[in-house]
Motif scaffolding. Sequence first.
Motif, PDB file in Angstrom:
ATOM      1  N   GLY A  59      13.864  72.108  48.596  1.00  0.00           N
ATOM      2  CA  GLY A  59      13.359  70.743  48.719  1.00  0.00           C
ATOM      3  C   GLY A  59      12.072  70.667  49.494  1.00  0.00           C
ATOM      4  O   GLY A  59      10.992  70.410  48.954  1.00  0.00           O
ATOM      5  N   LEU A  60      12.158  70.914  50.781  1.00  0.00           N
ATOM      6  CA  LEU A  60      11.000  70.876  51.670  1.00  0.00           C
ATOM      7  C   LEU A  60      11.077  72.102  52.573  1.00  0.00           C
ATOM      8  O   LEU A  60      12.070  72.297  53.271  1.00  0.00           O
ATOM      9  CB  LEU A  60      11.033  69.586  52.504  1.00  0.00           C
ATOM     10  CG  LEU A  60       9.788  69.239  53.321  1.00  0.00           C
ATOM     11  CD1 LEU A  60       8.633  68.872  52.398  1.00  0.00           C
ATOM     12  CD2 LEU A  60      10.078  68.080  54.274  1.00  0.00           C
ATOM     13  N   ASP A  61      10.049  72.940  52.536  1.00  0.00           N
ATOM     14  CA  ASP A  61      10.112  74.165  53.332  1.00  0.00           C
ATOM     15  C   ASP A  61      10.015  73.857  54.821  1.00  0.00           C
ATOM     16  O   ASP A  61       9.557  72.790  55.229  1.00  0.00           O
ATOM     17  CB  ASP A  61       9.005  75.130  52.912  1.00  0.00           C
ATOM     18  CG  ASP A  61       7.625  74.623  53.269  1.00  0.00           C
ATOM     19  OD1 ASP A  61       7.163  74.901  54.380  1.00  0.00           O
ATOM     20  OD2 ASP A  61       7.016  73.914  52.438  1.00  0.00           O
ATOM     21  N   GLY A  62      10.433  74.821  55.620  1.00  0.00           N
ATOM     22  CA  GLY A  62      10.502  74.604  57.061  1.00  0.00           C
ATOM     23  C   GLY A  62       9.166  74.360  57.724  1.00  0.00           C
ATOM     24  O   GLY A  62       9.077  73.604  58.694  1.00  0.00           O
ATOM     25  N   LEU A  63       8.106  74.976  57.226  1.00  0.00           N
ATOM     26  CA  LEU A  63       6.788  74.788  57.832  1.00  0.00           C
ATOM     27  C   LEU A  63       6.277  73.367  57.604  1.00  0.00           C
ATOM     28  O   LEU A  63       5.717  72.738  58.514  1.00  0.00           O
ATOM     29  CB  LEU A  63       5.797  75.807  57.266  1.00  0.00           C
ATOM     30  CG  LEU A  63       6.137  77.274  57.549  1.00  0.00           C
ATOM     31  CD1 LEU A  63       5.144  78.198  56.865  1.00  0.00           C
ATOM     32  CD2 LEU A  63       6.172  77.537  59.051  1.00  0.00           C
ATOM     33  N   THR A  64       6.482  72.858  56.404  1.00  0.00           N
ATOM     34  CA  THR A  64       6.090  71.469  56.110  1.00  0.00           C
ATOM     35  C   THR A  64       6.919  70.500  56.936  1.00  0.00           C
ATOM     36  O   THR A  64       6.392  69.531  57.495  1.00  0.00           O
ATOM     37  CB  THR A  64       6.259  71.165  54.612  1.00  0.00           C
ATOM     38  OG1 THR A  64       5.474  72.094  53.847  1.00  0.00           O
ATOM     39  CG2 THR A  64       5.796  69.752  54.293  1.00  0.00           C
TER      40      THR A  64
END
Length: 214
Positions: A59-64
């Motif tokens: 879904g949404l990567d950790g860095l983002t």
Amino acid sequence: MIRVLLADDEVMIRAGIRSILTTDPAIDVVAEAGDGREAVELTRAHRPDVVLMDVRMPGLDGLTAAAQVRDLAAVIILTTFDEDDYVTAALDAGAAGFLLKASDPRELLLGVHAVAGGGAYLSPRIAKKVIARWDGGGFANGSAARARIAGLTERERAVLAGVGRGLSNQDIGAELFVAESTVKAHVSGILRRLGLNNRVQAAILAHEAGLTGR
């Protein structure tokens, strides 16, 4: 009590990390997220002190996700990977710490306490590599670093030196005989004036400028 949110898409990994965190009576795991988007939502809802964030999540990567919550909580990137690109991206995203999942469990607890206190924490396995290779947005050598901090006041330099030594806001305040809130204000001002994203970048700059006595 340090309130922690744990974000990792693997249930067994979360269970293992939680079991380590719960050995410390000063840490309370207030929520768990299985993807980056949920991590952002739960951070906004629970307002933890620290978010432990995996890099690769659906879904949404950790860095983002880290970039979206860095103003709400201190973020520690917790990952299997120690490639330079991941470390640099984590610092650019505003992470206050970077830990490897293969690290000694004691590092996890040290890291949580460090960033919760306003400090920064890099896994010792990669700290030297980061300082040696990452140019921090343009200060790759001592002379450039000294020129960059030339406009800081004596007090700001003292605060930056404390950041470079890995001290928390409370510890810096004790050394300088000022309130912790005053140190926090100085740190925010230093980051803003020097165009830095986080304390890790500030610590590297302090090292390069020779403020830490190395």
